[in-house]
Design a protein around this motif. Structure first.
Motif, PDB file in Angstrom:
ATOM      1  N   HIS A 110       0.670  -0.764   0.405  1.00 22.33           N
ATOM      2  CA  HIS A 110       0.321  -0.111  -0.074  1.00 22.33           C
ATOM      3  C   HIS A 110       0.590   1.444  -0.020  1.00 22.33           C
ATOM      4  O   HIS A 110      -0.016   1.904  -0.318  1.00 22.33           O
ATOM      5  CB  HIS A 110      -0.943  -0.254   1.580  1.00 22.33           C
ATOM      6  N   HIS A 114       1.061   4.745  -2.350  1.00 21.10           N
ATOM      7  CA  HIS A 114       0.949   6.119  -2.962  1.00 21.10           C
ATOM      8  C   HIS A 114       2.183   6.682  -3.231  1.00 21.10           C
ATOM      9  O   HIS A 114       1.882   7.181  -4.590  1.00 21.10           O
ATOM     10  CB  HIS A 114       1.036   5.945  -1.252  1.00 21.10           C
ATOM     11  N   SER A 135      -0.244   9.706   6.544  1.00 20.51           N
ATOM     12  CA  SER A 135      -1.673   8.939   6.106  1.00 20.51           C
ATOM     13  C   SER A 135      -1.924   8.700   7.792  1.00 20.51           C
ATOM     14  O   SER A 135      -1.601   9.470   8.549  1.00 20.51           O
ATOM     15  CB  SER A 135      -1.178   7.536   5.142  1.00 20.51           C
ATOM     16  N   ASP A 300      -6.637   6.795  -0.314  1.00 16.72           N
ATOM     17  CA  ASP A 300      -6.499   5.659  -0.890  1.00 16.72           C
ATOM     18  C   ASP A 300      -7.386   4.985  -2.214  1.00 16.72           C
ATOM     19  O   ASP A 300      -8.418   5.895  -2.671  1.00 16.72           O
ATOM     20  CB  ASP A 300      -6.556   4.330   0.635  1.00 16.72           C
TER      21      ASP A 300
HETATM   22 ZN    ZN Z   1      -3.291   4.992   2.606  1.00 16.18          ZN
END
Ligand code: ZN
Ligand code: KG4
Length: 331
Positions: A110, A114, A135, A300
Protein backbone atom coordinates in the motif's frame (compact mmCIF):
# COMPACT_ATOMS: atom_id res chain seq x y z
CA UNK A 1 -0.89 -2.54 -20.76
CA UNK A 2 -4.31 -2.44 -19.11
CA UNK A 3 -4.33 -3.06 -15.35
CA UNK A 4 -7.16 -3.14 -12.81
CA UNK A 5 -6.18 -1.97 -9.30
CA UNK A 6 -8.14 -3.02 -6.22
CA UNK A 7 -7.81 -1.27 -2.85
CA UNK A 8 -9.57 -2.47 0.32
CA UNK A 9 -6.94 -1.97 3.03
CA UNK A 10 -9.02 0.29 5.29
CA UNK A 11 -12.30 2.19 4.83
CA UNK A 12 -12.19 2.96 1.11
CA UNK A 13 -13.55 0.35 -1.30
CA UNK A 14 -11.91 1.29 -4.57
CA UNK A 15 -11.09 0.00 -8.04
CA UNK A 16 -9.41 1.74 -10.94
CA UNK A 17 -8.27 0.92 -14.44
CA UNK A 18 -4.93 2.34 -15.59
CA UNK A 19 -3.35 2.21 -19.04
CA UNK A 20 0.41 1.79 -19.39
CA UNK A 21 0.93 2.59 -15.71
CA UNK A 22 0.19 6.29 -16.20
CA UNK A 23 -3.20 7.01 -17.70
CA UNK A 24 -6.25 6.76 -15.45
CA UNK A 25 -9.21 5.35 -17.39
CA UNK A 26 -11.36 5.08 -14.26
CA UNK A 27 -10.98 5.38 -10.50
CA UNK A 28 -14.09 4.54 -8.47
CA UNK A 29 -13.81 5.27 -4.74
CA UNK A 30 -16.42 4.43 -2.13
CA UNK A 31 -15.52 6.15 1.15
CA UNK A 32 -17.42 4.22 3.80
CA UNK A 33 -19.33 6.82 5.78
CA UNK A 34 -20.72 4.47 8.42
CA UNK A 35 -17.54 4.88 10.53
CA UNK A 36 -18.29 8.58 11.15
CA UNK A 37 -20.86 7.73 13.79
CA UNK A 38 -18.36 5.56 15.69
CA UNK A 39 -15.59 8.19 15.64
CA UNK A 40 -13.15 5.87 13.84
CA UNK A 41 -12.91 2.85 11.56
CA UNK A 42 -14.68 -0.27 12.88
CA UNK A 43 -12.67 -3.08 11.20
CA UNK A 44 -15.48 -5.65 11.16
CA UNK A 45 -17.91 -3.21 9.54
CA UNK A 46 -15.28 -2.09 7.03
CA UNK A 47 -14.58 -5.63 5.81
CA UNK A 48 -18.29 -6.44 5.55
CA UNK A 49 -18.88 -3.36 3.39
CA UNK A 50 -15.91 -4.32 1.18
CA UNK A 51 -17.58 -7.74 0.71
CA UNK A 52 -20.96 -6.32 -0.29
CA UNK A 53 -19.64 -3.45 -2.47
CA UNK A 54 -16.44 -4.60 -4.15
CA UNK A 55 -17.97 -6.47 -7.10
CA UNK A 56 -20.14 -3.45 -8.01
CA UNK A 57 -17.18 -1.06 -7.62
CA UNK A 58 -15.02 -3.21 -9.92
CA UNK A 59 -17.83 -3.43 -12.49
CA UNK A 60 -18.25 0.35 -12.36
CA UNK A 61 -14.50 0.83 -12.85
CA UNK A 62 -14.54 -1.48 -15.88
CA UNK A 63 -17.68 0.17 -17.32
CA UNK A 64 -16.26 3.67 -16.95
CA UNK A 65 -13.03 2.57 -18.61
CA UNK A 66 -15.16 0.93 -21.35
CA UNK A 67 -13.38 -2.42 -21.00
CA UNK A 68 -14.32 -5.91 -19.87
CA UNK A 69 -12.53 -8.20 -17.43
CA UNK A 70 -11.23 -10.26 -20.38
CA UNK A 71 -9.52 -7.19 -21.86
CA UNK A 72 -7.22 -6.78 -18.84
CA UNK A 73 -3.53 -7.58 -19.11
CA UNK A 74 -3.17 -7.76 -15.36
CA UNK A 75 -4.58 -6.94 -11.93
CA UNK A 76 -3.05 -5.38 -8.83
CA UNK A 77 -4.30 -5.55 -5.28
CA UNK A 78 -3.13 -4.17 -1.93
CA UNK A 79 -2.03 -7.03 0.35
CA UNK A 80 -0.63 -4.91 3.20
CA UNK A 81 -0.23 -2.92 5.37
CA UNK A 82 -3.82 -2.47 6.54
CA UNK A 83 -6.64 -4.14 8.43
CA UNK A 84 -6.32 -7.87 7.87
CA UNK A 85 -10.04 -8.58 7.35
CA UNK A 86 -10.24 -5.72 4.86
CA UNK A 87 -7.10 -6.72 2.94
CA UNK A 88 -8.39 -10.29 2.63
CA UNK A 89 -11.52 -9.16 0.79
CA UNK A 90 -9.62 -7.46 -2.03
CA UNK A 91 -6.95 -10.13 -2.17
CA UNK A 92 -9.44 -13.04 -2.25
CA UNK A 93 -11.43 -11.30 -4.98
CA UNK A 94 -8.40 -10.77 -7.20
CA UNK A 95 -7.08 -14.27 -6.55
CA UNK A 96 -10.48 -15.72 -7.55
CA UNK A 97 -10.48 -13.83 -10.86
CA UNK A 98 -6.87 -14.87 -11.43
CA UNK A 99 -7.70 -18.51 -10.74
CA UNK A 100 -10.89 -18.58 -12.80
CA UNK A 101 -9.83 -16.71 -15.95
CA UNK A 102 -6.06 -16.67 -15.66
CA UNK A 103 -5.35 -12.92 -15.60
CA UNK A 104 -1.93 -12.42 -13.92
CA UNK A 105 -1.86 -10.33 -10.76
CA UNK A 106 0.62 -8.57 -8.50
CA UNK A 107 0.24 -7.96 -4.74
CA UNK A 108 1.00 -4.31 -4.02
CA UNK A 109 2.47 -2.79 -0.86
CA UNK A 110 0.00 0.00 0.00
CA UNK A 111 2.85 2.42 0.80
CA UNK A 112 4.42 1.85 -2.60
CA UNK A 113 0.96 2.38 -4.10
CA UNK A 114 0.82 5.84 -2.50
CA UNK A 115 4.27 6.64 -3.88
CA UNK A 116 3.10 5.73 -7.40
CA UNK A 117 0.02 7.97 -7.15
CA UNK A 118 2.22 10.92 -8.14
CA UNK A 119 3.19 9.30 -11.43
CA UNK A 120 -0.45 9.29 -12.53
CA UNK A 121 -0.36 13.08 -12.75
CA UNK A 122 3.28 14.09 -12.85
CA UNK A 123 5.26 12.23 -15.48
CA UNK A 124 8.08 14.73 -14.85
CA UNK A 125 8.77 13.04 -11.50
CA UNK A 126 12.04 11.12 -11.86
CA UNK A 127 14.40 9.22 -9.60
CA UNK A 128 16.26 9.75 -7.37
CA UNK A 129 13.93 11.82 -5.25
CA UNK A 130 12.64 12.09 -1.70
CA UNK A 131 9.07 11.10 -0.92
CA UNK A 132 6.86 11.54 2.13
CA UNK A 133 3.87 9.25 2.72
CA UNK A 134 1.69 10.94 5.36
CA UNK A 135 -1.49 9.03 6.15
CA UNK A 136 -3.68 7.62 8.90
CA UNK A 137 -1.14 4.90 9.65
CA UNK A 138 2.22 6.26 8.48
CA UNK A 139 4.57 9.20 8.16
CA UNK A 140 7.36 7.55 6.23
CA UNK A 141 10.16 9.45 4.55
CA UNK A 142 11.96 7.59 1.75
CA UNK A 143 14.87 8.14 -0.53
CA UNK A 144 13.61 6.73 -3.85
CA UNK A 145 16.82 5.56 -5.49
CA UNK A 146 14.89 4.25 -8.46
CA UNK A 147 11.30 3.10 -8.94
CA UNK A 148 10.94 -0.07 -6.90
CA UNK A 149 13.99 0.70 -4.72
CA UNK A 150 13.33 2.67 -1.54
CA UNK A 151 15.46 3.55 1.47
CA UNK A 152 13.39 4.31 4.58
CA UNK A 153 14.92 7.40 6.21
CA UNK A 154 12.47 7.87 9.04
CA UNK A 155 8.98 7.12 10.29
CA UNK A 156 6.81 7.93 13.26
CA UNK A 157 7.85 6.64 16.65
CA UNK A 158 4.25 6.66 17.87
CA UNK A 159 1.14 8.10 16.17
CA UNK A 160 0.84 8.85 12.47
CA UNK A 161 -0.11 12.43 11.48
CA UNK A 162 -3.55 11.37 10.19
CA UNK A 163 -4.12 9.54 13.46
CA UNK A 164 -3.21 12.75 15.35
CA UNK A 165 -5.73 14.71 13.25
CA UNK A 166 -8.38 12.06 13.98
CA UNK A 167 -7.70 11.98 17.74
CA UNK A 168 -7.58 15.76 18.21
CA UNK A 169 -10.71 16.15 16.11
CA UNK A 170 -12.48 13.75 18.47
CA UNK A 171 -11.17 15.71 21.48
CA UNK A 172 -12.51 18.95 19.99
CA UNK A 173 -15.85 17.31 19.17
CA UNK A 174 -15.34 17.72 15.42
CA UNK A 175 -15.93 14.11 14.36
CA UNK A 176 -14.30 11.58 12.02
CA UNK A 177 -12.37 11.72 9.74
CA UNK A 178 -10.46 14.35 11.66
CA UNK A 179 -8.24 15.74 8.90
CA UNK A 180 -10.93 17.39 6.80
CA UNK A 181 -12.88 18.46 9.93
CA UNK A 182 -9.85 20.21 11.47
CA UNK A 183 -8.85 21.73 8.16
CA UNK A 184 -12.34 23.21 7.71
CA UNK A 185 -12.41 24.53 11.25
CA UNK A 186 -8.94 26.07 10.88
CA UNK A 187 -9.70 28.23 7.85
CA UNK A 188 -10.22 31.47 9.79
CA UNK A 189 -8.15 30.47 12.82
CA UNK A 190 -4.94 32.07 14.09
CA UNK A 191 -2.13 29.63 13.40
CA UNK A 192 0.07 31.19 16.09
CA UNK A 193 -2.62 31.29 18.79
CA UNK A 194 -0.88 28.49 20.74
CA UNK A 195 2.70 27.41 20.18
CA UNK A 196 2.21 23.63 20.25
CA UNK A 197 5.43 21.55 20.22
CA UNK A 198 7.17 20.45 17.00
CA UNK A 199 8.80 17.22 18.21
CA UNK A 200 12.27 16.00 17.19
CA UNK A 201 13.17 18.98 15.09
CA UNK A 202 16.91 18.07 14.95
CA UNK A 203 18.46 18.20 11.52
CA UNK A 204 19.95 14.73 11.15
CA UNK A 205 17.00 12.74 12.38
CA UNK A 206 14.10 11.91 10.08
CA UNK A 207 11.79 10.28 12.60
CA UNK A 208 8.53 11.88 13.64
CA UNK A 209 6.53 11.87 16.86
CA UNK A 210 2.97 13.12 17.25
CA UNK A 211 1.86 11.67 20.57
CA UNK A 212 3.46 14.50 22.59
CA UNK A 213 1.55 17.02 20.50
CA UNK A 214 -1.66 15.13 21.22
CA UNK A 215 -0.91 15.27 24.96
CA UNK A 216 -0.02 18.98 24.70
CA UNK A 217 -3.42 19.72 23.14
CA UNK A 218 -5.18 17.61 25.80
CA UNK A 219 -3.34 19.43 28.62
CA UNK A 220 -4.10 22.80 27.04
CA UNK A 221 -7.81 21.98 26.87
CA UNK A 222 -8.02 20.50 30.36
CA UNK A 223 -8.60 23.71 32.32
CA UNK A 224 -10.48 25.59 29.59
CA UNK A 225 -14.22 26.14 29.88
CA UNK A 226 -16.57 24.86 27.12
CA UNK A 227 -17.31 28.53 26.31
CA UNK A 228 -13.62 29.31 25.84
CA UNK A 229 -13.09 26.25 23.63
CA UNK A 230 -16.13 27.14 21.53
CA UNK A 231 -14.99 30.75 21.14
CA UNK A 232 -11.42 29.87 20.17
CA UNK A 233 -12.09 26.57 18.38
CA UNK A 234 -10.80 27.82 15.01
CA UNK A 235 -7.60 29.17 16.63
CA UNK A 236 -6.95 25.95 18.57
CA UNK A 237 -7.56 23.82 15.46
CA UNK A 238 -5.36 26.05 13.30
CA UNK A 239 -2.52 26.01 15.86
CA UNK A 240 -2.65 22.21 16.04
CA UNK A 241 -2.78 21.86 12.24
CA UNK A 242 0.19 24.22 11.91
CA UNK A 243 2.25 22.12 14.35
CA UNK A 244 1.61 18.90 12.39
CA UNK A 245 2.16 20.47 8.98
CA UNK A 246 5.25 22.44 9.95
CA UNK A 247 7.16 19.45 11.33
CA UNK A 248 6.28 17.36 8.26
CA UNK A 249 7.56 20.14 6.00
CA UNK A 250 10.73 20.87 8.02
CA UNK A 251 11.86 17.25 8.14
CA UNK A 252 11.02 16.48 4.52
CA UNK A 253 12.83 19.57 3.24
CA UNK A 254 15.82 18.69 5.47
CA UNK A 255 15.94 15.24 3.84
CA UNK A 256 15.74 16.76 0.35
CA UNK A 257 18.66 19.06 1.18
CA UNK A 258 20.75 16.31 2.80
CA UNK A 259 20.29 13.97 -0.17
CA UNK A 260 20.80 16.79 -2.62
CA UNK A 261 17.78 15.88 -4.75
CA UNK A 262 16.00 18.28 -7.08
CA UNK A 263 12.57 16.66 -6.73
CA UNK A 264 10.28 15.82 -3.85
CA UNK A 265 6.89 14.09 -3.78
CA UNK A 266 4.25 13.99 -1.05
CA UNK A 267 1.33 11.55 -0.86
CA UNK A 268 -1.14 9.89 1.53
CA UNK A 269 -4.43 11.14 2.98
CA UNK A 270 -2.79 13.94 5.00
CA UNK A 271 -1.36 15.38 1.76
CA UNK A 272 -4.92 16.48 0.94
CA UNK A 273 -4.42 19.21 3.54
CA UNK A 274 -4.24 22.61 1.86
CA UNK A 275 -2.14 24.20 4.60
CA UNK A 276 0.44 21.40 4.23
CA UNK A 277 0.49 21.91 0.47
CA UNK A 278 0.90 25.67 0.87
CA UNK A 279 3.63 25.36 3.50
CA UNK A 280 5.65 23.04 1.25
CA UNK A 281 5.44 25.58 -1.56
CA UNK A 282 6.27 28.53 0.72
CA UNK A 283 9.26 26.91 2.39
CA UNK A 284 10.87 25.04 -0.49
CA UNK A 285 14.10 26.31 -1.99
CA UNK A 286 13.88 27.57 -5.59
CA UNK A 287 15.85 24.65 -6.99
CA UNK A 288 13.50 22.00 -5.57
CA UNK A 289 10.41 20.81 -7.46
CA UNK A 290 7.53 19.53 -5.32
CA UNK A 291 4.86 17.15 -6.60
CA UNK A 292 1.64 16.46 -4.72
CA UNK A 293 -1.23 14.62 -6.46
CA UNK A 294 -4.76 16.02 -6.56
CA UNK A 295 -6.63 15.36 -3.31
CA UNK A 296 -8.57 12.37 -4.66
CA UNK A 297 -5.34 10.58 -5.55
CA UNK A 298 -3.77 11.34 -2.13
CA UNK A 299 -6.37 9.21 -0.33
CA UNK A 300 -6.58 5.45 -0.79
CA UNK A 301 -7.65 4.59 -4.33
CA UNK A 302 -7.53 1.76 -6.87
CA UNK A 303 -5.71 3.73 -9.59
CA UNK A 304 -2.56 4.16 -7.48
CA UNK A 305 -2.55 0.40 -6.84
CA UNK A 306 -2.96 -0.23 -10.58
CA UNK A 307 -0.09 2.18 -11.38
CA UNK A 308 2.23 0.42 -8.93
CA UNK A 309 1.12 -3.04 -10.09
CA UNK A 310 1.68 -2.07 -13.74
CA UNK A 311 5.30 -1.21 -12.98
CA UNK A 312 5.95 -4.61 -11.38
CA UNK A 313 3.91 -6.66 -13.88
CA UNK A 314 5.76 -4.92 -16.68
CA UNK A 315 9.02 -6.21 -15.18
CA UNK A 316 7.58 -9.74 -15.25
CA UNK A 317 6.89 -9.86 -11.50
CA UNK A 318 3.75 -11.78 -10.59
CA UNK A 319 2.12 -13.02 -7.40
CA UNK A 320 0.61 -16.46 -6.98
CA UNK A 321 -2.17 -18.00 -4.92
CA UNK A 322 0.10 -18.42 -1.89
CA UNK A 323 0.17 -14.66 -1.24
CA UNK A 324 -1.43 -13.78 2.10
CA UNK A 325 -2.56 -10.46 3.60
CA UNK A 326 0.14 -8.89 5.81
CA UNK A 327 -1.29 -6.24 8.17
CA UNK A 328 2.12 -4.83 9.24
CA UNK A 329 3.88 -5.10 5.89
CA UNK A 330 6.85 -2.73 5.64
CA UNK A 331 8.45 -0.93 2.74
ZN1 ZN B 1 -3.29 4.94 2.48
O1 KG4 C 1 -3.98 7.52 3.03
P1 KG4 C 1 -5.29 7.47 3.71
O2 KG4 C 1 -6.53 7.71 2.89
O3 KG4 C 1 -5.48 6.09 4.45
C1 KG4 C 1 -4.41 5.46 5.10
O4 KG4 C 1 -3.62 4.75 4.39
O5 KG4 C 1 -4.28 5.70 6.32
O6 KG4 C 1 -5.24 8.52 4.93
C2 KG4 C 1 -6.30 8.70 5.83
C3 KG4 C 1 -5.92 9.78 6.84
C4 KG4 C 1 -6.95 10.00 7.94
O7 KG4 C 1 -6.31 9.94 9.20
C5 KG4 C 1 -7.52 11.38 7.66
O8 KG4 C 1 -7.90 12.10 8.82
C6 KG4 C 1 -6.34 12.05 6.96
O9 KG4 C 1 -5.78 11.05 6.15
N1 KG4 C 1 -6.79 13.18 6.14
C7 KG4 C 1 -6.38 14.44 6.33
C8 KG4 C 1 -7.11 15.23 5.40
N2 KG4 C 1 -7.92 14.40 4.67
C9 KG4 C 1 -7.71 13.15 5.14
N3 KG4 C 1 -5.50 14.98 7.20
C10 KG4 C 1 -5.32 16.31 7.15
N4 KG4 C 1 -6.01 17.14 6.32
C11 KG4 C 1 -6.91 16.64 5.43
N5 KG4 C 1 -7.58 17.45 4.61
Amino acid sequence: MLVLGVETSCDETSAGVVKDGREILSNVILSQEIHEKYGGVVPELASRIHITELVDIVNMALDRAAFKLDDLDGMAVTYGPGLVGCLLVGLSFVKSVHQSIGIPYYGVNHLEGHIFSNLLEHSELKTPHITLVASGGHSNLYFVEEWGKYRLLGSTRDDAPGEAFDKISKLLGLGYPGGPAIEKQSVDGKRDFIDFPRAMKDRDNYDFSFSGLKTAVAIYLKDKSPEFIKKYLADIAASFQEAVCEILVIKTLNAAAAFNVSQLSVTGGVARNQRLRTLFKERKPDNLEIFIPSPELCSDNGAMVAACGSFHLNKGEKSDLSLNAIPYLEL
